[in-house]
Design a protein around this motif. Structure first.
Motif, PDB file in Angstrom:
ATOM      1  N   SER A  70       0.840  -1.193   0.000  1.00 11.66           N
ATOM      2  CA  SER A  70       0.000   0.000   0.000  1.00 11.66           C
ATOM      3  C   SER A  70       0.878   1.248   0.000  1.00 11.66           C
ATOM      4  O   SER A  70       1.937   1.279   0.613  1.00 11.66           O
ATOM      5  CB  SER A  70      -0.942   0.024   1.206  1.00 11.66           C
ATOM      6  N   ASP A  71       0.423   2.237  -0.734  1.00 11.32           N
ATOM      7  CA  ASP A  71       1.066   3.538  -0.792  1.00 11.32           C
ATOM      8  C   ASP A  71      -0.012   4.598  -0.706  1.00 11.32           C
ATOM      9  O   ASP A  71      -1.100   4.430  -1.264  1.00 11.32           O
ATOM     10  CB  ASP A  71       1.815   3.721  -2.119  1.00 11.32           C
ATOM     11  N   ASN A  84       1.153  17.077   5.539  1.00  9.86           N
ATOM     12  CA  ASN A  84       1.010  15.874   4.718  1.00  9.86           C
ATOM     13  C   ASN A  84       2.142  14.893   5.004  1.00  9.86           C
ATOM     14  O   ASN A  84       3.288  15.296   5.227  1.00  9.86           O
ATOM     15  CB  ASN A  84       1.013  16.233   3.234  1.00  9.86           C
ATOM     16  N   TYR A  85       1.778  13.614   4.959  1.00  6.70           N
ATOM     17  CA  TYR A  85       2.730  12.539   5.202  1.00  6.70           C
ATOM     18  C   TYR A  85       2.552  11.489   4.113  1.00  6.70           C
ATOM     19  O   TYR A  85       1.435  11.211   3.693  1.00  6.70           O
ATOM     20  CB  TYR A  85       2.481  11.878   6.564  1.00  6.70           C
ATOM     21  N   LYS A  86       3.656  10.923   3.678  1.00  4.15           N
ATOM     22  CA  LYS A  86       3.595   9.782   2.767  1.00  4.15           C
ATOM     23  C   LYS A  86       3.621   8.527   3.633  1.00  4.15           C
ATOM     24  O   LYS A  86       4.399   8.444   4.586  1.00  4.15           O
ATOM     25  CB  LYS A  86       4.793   9.779   1.813  1.00  4.15           C
ATOM     26  N   ILE A  87       2.768   7.569   3.284  1.00  4.38           N
ATOM     27  CA  ILE A  87       2.728   6.313   4.019  1.00  4.38           C
ATOM     28  C   ILE A  87       2.903   5.158   3.034  1.00  4.38           C
ATOM     29  O   ILE A  87       2.393   5.199   1.923  1.00  4.38           O
ATOM     30  CB  ILE A  87       1.433   6.168   4.852  1.00  4.38           C
ATOM     31  N   LEU A 100     -10.273 -10.211   6.964  1.00  5.97           N
ATOM     32  CA  LEU A 100      -9.072  -9.951   6.195  1.00  5.97           C
ATOM     33  C   LEU A 100      -7.967  -9.628   7.187  1.00  5.97           C
ATOM     34  O   LEU A 100      -8.048  -8.643   7.927  1.00  5.97           O
ATOM     35  CB  LEU A 100      -9.303  -8.769   5.250  1.00  5.97           C
ATOM     36  N   PHE A 101      -6.937 -10.465   7.257  1.00  2.00           N
ATOM     37  CA  PHE A 101      -5.803 -10.257   8.144  1.00  2.00           C
ATOM     38  C   PHE A 101      -4.680  -9.636   7.335  1.00  2.00           C
ATOM     39  O   PHE A 101      -4.352 -10.107   6.238  1.00  2.00           O
ATOM     40  CB  PHE A 101      -5.328 -11.585   8.740  1.00  2.00           C
ATOM     41  N   GLU A 102      -4.088  -8.569   7.868  1.00  2.00           N
ATOM     42  CA  GLU A 102      -2.952  -7.920   7.224  1.00  2.00           C
ATOM     43  C   GLU A 102      -1.864  -7.682   8.268  1.00  2.00           C
ATOM     44  O   GLU A 102      -2.151  -7.268   9.390  1.00  2.00           O
ATOM     45  CB  GLU A 102      -3.346  -6.562   6.634  1.00  2.00           C
ATOM     46  N   ARG A 103      -0.622  -7.967   7.886  1.00  2.00           N
ATOM     47  CA  ARG A 103       0.514  -7.683   8.768  1.00  2.00           C
ATOM     48  C   ARG A 103       1.643  -7.125   7.923  1.00  2.00           C
ATOM     49  O   ARG A 103       2.034  -7.720   6.914  1.00  2.00           O
ATOM     50  CB  ARG A 103       0.993  -8.929   9.498  1.00  2.00           C
ATOM     51  N   ALA A 104       2.144  -5.977   8.320  1.00  2.00           N
ATOM     52  CA  ALA A 104       3.223  -5.327   7.575  1.00  2.00           C
ATOM     53  C   ALA A 104       4.565  -5.962   7.924  1.00  2.00           C
ATOM     54  O   ALA A 104       4.826  -6.283   9.075  1.00  2.00           O
ATOM     55  CB  ALA A 104       3.262  -3.836   7.893  1.00  2.00           C
ATOM     56  N   THR A 105       5.392  -6.142   6.927  1.00  2.00           N
ATOM     57  CA  THR A 105       6.783  -6.533   7.148  1.00  2.00           C
ATOM     58  C   THR A 105       7.677  -5.306   7.002  1.00  2.00           C
ATOM     59  O   THR A 105       8.773  -5.260   7.538  1.00  2.00           O
ATOM     60  CB  THR A 105       7.215  -7.640   6.171  1.00  2.00           C
ATOM     61  N   LYS A 106       7.193  -4.303   6.282  1.00  2.00           N
ATOM     62  CA  LYS A 106       7.850  -3.002   6.145  1.00  2.00           C
ATOM     63  C   LYS A 106       6.761  -1.939   6.242  1.00  2.00           C
ATOM     64  O   LYS A 106       5.685  -2.112   5.678  1.00  2.00           O
ATOM     65  CB  LYS A 106       8.523  -2.850   4.784  1.00  2.00           C
ATOM     66  N   ALA A 107       7.067  -0.850   6.935  1.00  2.00           N
ATOM     67  CA  ALA A 107       6.123   0.263   7.010  1.00  2.00           C
ATOM     68  C   ALA A 107       6.899   1.551   7.230  1.00  2.00           C
ATOM     69  O   ALA A 107       7.911   1.556   7.938  1.00  2.00           O
ATOM     70  CB  ALA A 107       5.123   0.045   8.146  1.00  2.00           C
ATOM     71  N   SER A 108       6.439   2.622   6.601  1.00  2.48           N
ATOM     72  CA  SER A 108       7.127   3.901   6.781  1.00  2.48           C
ATOM     73  C   SER A 108       6.136   5.050   6.710  1.00  2.48           C
ATOM     74  O   SER A 108       5.116   4.982   6.020  1.00  2.48           O
ATOM     75  CB  SER A 108       8.216   4.082   5.726  1.00  2.48           C
ATOM     76  N   MET A 141       3.502   3.995  14.267  1.00  2.42           N
ATOM     77  CA  MET A 141       2.673   3.160  13.390  1.00  2.42           C
ATOM     78  C   MET A 141       3.535   2.166  12.623  1.00  2.42           C
ATOM     79  O   MET A 141       3.076   1.071  12.308  1.00  2.42           O
ATOM     80  CB  MET A 141       1.895   4.032  12.402  1.00  2.42           C
ATOM     81  N   GLU A 142       4.778   2.549  12.329  1.00  8.81           N
ATOM     82  CA  GLU A 142       5.669   1.655  11.598  1.00  8.81           C
ATOM     83  C   GLU A 142       5.863   0.349  12.360  1.00  8.81           C
ATOM     84  O   GLU A 142       5.873  -0.729  11.781  1.00  8.81           O
ATOM     85  CB  GLU A 142       7.020   2.331  11.363  1.00  8.81           C
ATOM     86  N   THR A 143       6.017   0.450  13.682  1.00  9.07           N
ATOM     87  CA  THR A 143       6.215  -0.741  14.510  1.00  9.07           C
ATOM     88  C   THR A 143       4.914  -1.482  14.746  1.00  9.07           C
ATOM     89  O   THR A 143       4.840  -2.701  14.607  1.00  9.07           O
ATOM     90  CB  THR A 143       6.825  -0.331  15.864  1.00  9.07           C
ATOM     91  N   SER A 144       3.860  -0.766  15.084  1.00 11.55           N
ATOM     92  CA  SER A 144       2.601  -1.438  15.414  1.00 11.55           C
ATOM     93  C   SER A 144       1.957  -2.089  14.201  1.00 11.55           C
ATOM     94  O   SER A 144       1.234  -3.074  14.335  1.00 11.55           O
ATOM     95  CB  SER A 144       1.632  -0.483  16.099  1.00 11.55           C
ATOM     96  N   ALA A 145       2.238  -1.601  13.001  1.00  5.47           N
ATOM     97  CA  ALA A 145       1.681  -2.224  11.792  1.00  5.47           C
ATOM     98  C   ALA A 145       2.213  -3.643  11.622  1.00  5.47           C
ATOM     99  O   ALA A 145       1.570  -4.492  11.013  1.00  5.47           O
ATOM    100  CB  ALA A 145       2.003  -1.389  10.565  1.00  5.47           C
ATOM    101  N   LYS A 146       3.396  -3.897  12.174  1.00  2.00           N
ATOM    102  CA  LYS A 146       3.998  -5.226  12.053  1.00  2.00           C
ATOM    103  C   LYS A 146       3.307  -6.256  12.945  1.00  2.00           C
ATOM    104  O   LYS A 146       3.504  -7.448  12.767  1.00  2.00           O
ATOM    105  CB  LYS A 146       5.494  -5.148  12.350  1.00  2.00           C
ATOM    106  N   LYS A 147       2.493  -5.786  13.888  1.00  2.00           N
ATOM    107  CA  LYS A 147       1.737  -6.706  14.741  1.00  2.00           C
ATOM    108  C   LYS A 147       0.523  -7.260  14.005  1.00  2.00           C
ATOM    109  O   LYS A 147       0.004  -8.290  14.363  1.00  2.00           O
ATOM    110  CB  LYS A 147       1.296  -5.998  16.015  1.00  2.00           C
ATOM    111  N   GLY A 148       0.059  -6.542  13.021  1.00  2.00           N
ATOM    112  CA  GLY A 148      -1.056  -7.008  12.205  1.00  2.00           C
ATOM    113  C   GLY A 148      -2.380  -6.414  12.611  1.00  2.00           C
ATOM    114  O   GLY A 148      -2.532  -5.829  13.676  1.00  2.00           O
TER     115      GLY A 148
END
Length: 175
Positions: A70-71, A84-87, A100-108, A141-148
């Motif tokens: 996702s971008d 404004n922030y880019k995600i 729908l389960f989603e877990r990030a391996t990379k997030a910025s 959010m970068e870290t917590s997104a990895k929890k799913g």
């Protein structure tokens, strides 16, 4: 406030009438919904929070191999200024019935401020303090997104997907 704002940022929308919503979901989401209904399509997703003057716009692509990318952007209005922030995130996804389960391996999350916003931060120490605290919250959010996250699918049509995460909605349109 930080925890409350963080929860709102992670979630997108507002859930009302749980019992009625459950009945509506049974009617709207096809019983035979499957992974192929999501894959190889680009989904434009948006959510907004009037209370926080927050708007997100993202493009999600779900691949058949279980990868998701996702971008997008996040916009926060504060004191008449737009921040404004880019995600960006990359991760895995899986469908389990209506969930729908989603877990990030990379997030910025990166700043994408206009010249006017940068000038306002230099001129207003109170606004600069708020911005610094806000960006730290967004960076977590970068870290917590990895929890799913588990999103319940509320509606699905050939052109629209609506999911619920915690107490919020994410509304997506097929591109």
């Amino acid at each position: 406030m930080k925890k409350q704002l963080f929860s709102i940022i992670l979630a997108t929308g507002l859930l009302v009438g749980c019992a009625e919503l459950t009945n509506l979901q049974k009617m709207v989401v096809p019983a035979n919904f499957k992974q192929s209904d999501l894959v190889n399509k680009k989904w434009y997703c948006s959510s907004s929070y009037a209370t926080w003057n927050l708007l997100t716009k993202e493009y999600y692509t779900y691949s058949p191999n279980g990868r998701v990318v996702s971008d997008g952007t996040m916009r926060i209005l504060k004191d008449g200024r737009e921040f404004n922030y880019k995600i960006h995130s990359e991760g895995i996804w899986q469908l389990n019935g209506r969930y729908l389960f989603e877990r990030a391996t990379k997030a910025s999350v990166t700043k994408n401020y206009s010249v006017n916003a940068k000038q306002a931060l230099k001129a207003n120490p109170k606004l600069a303090k708020w911005e610094k605290e806000m960006f730290l919250i967004l960076k977590t959010m970068e870290t917590s997104a990895k929890k799913g996250a588990i999103r319940e699918i509320e509606t699905l049509t050939p052109t629209e997907l609506t999911t619920i995460f915690a107490s919020s909605y994410v509304i997506c349109a097929k591109q």
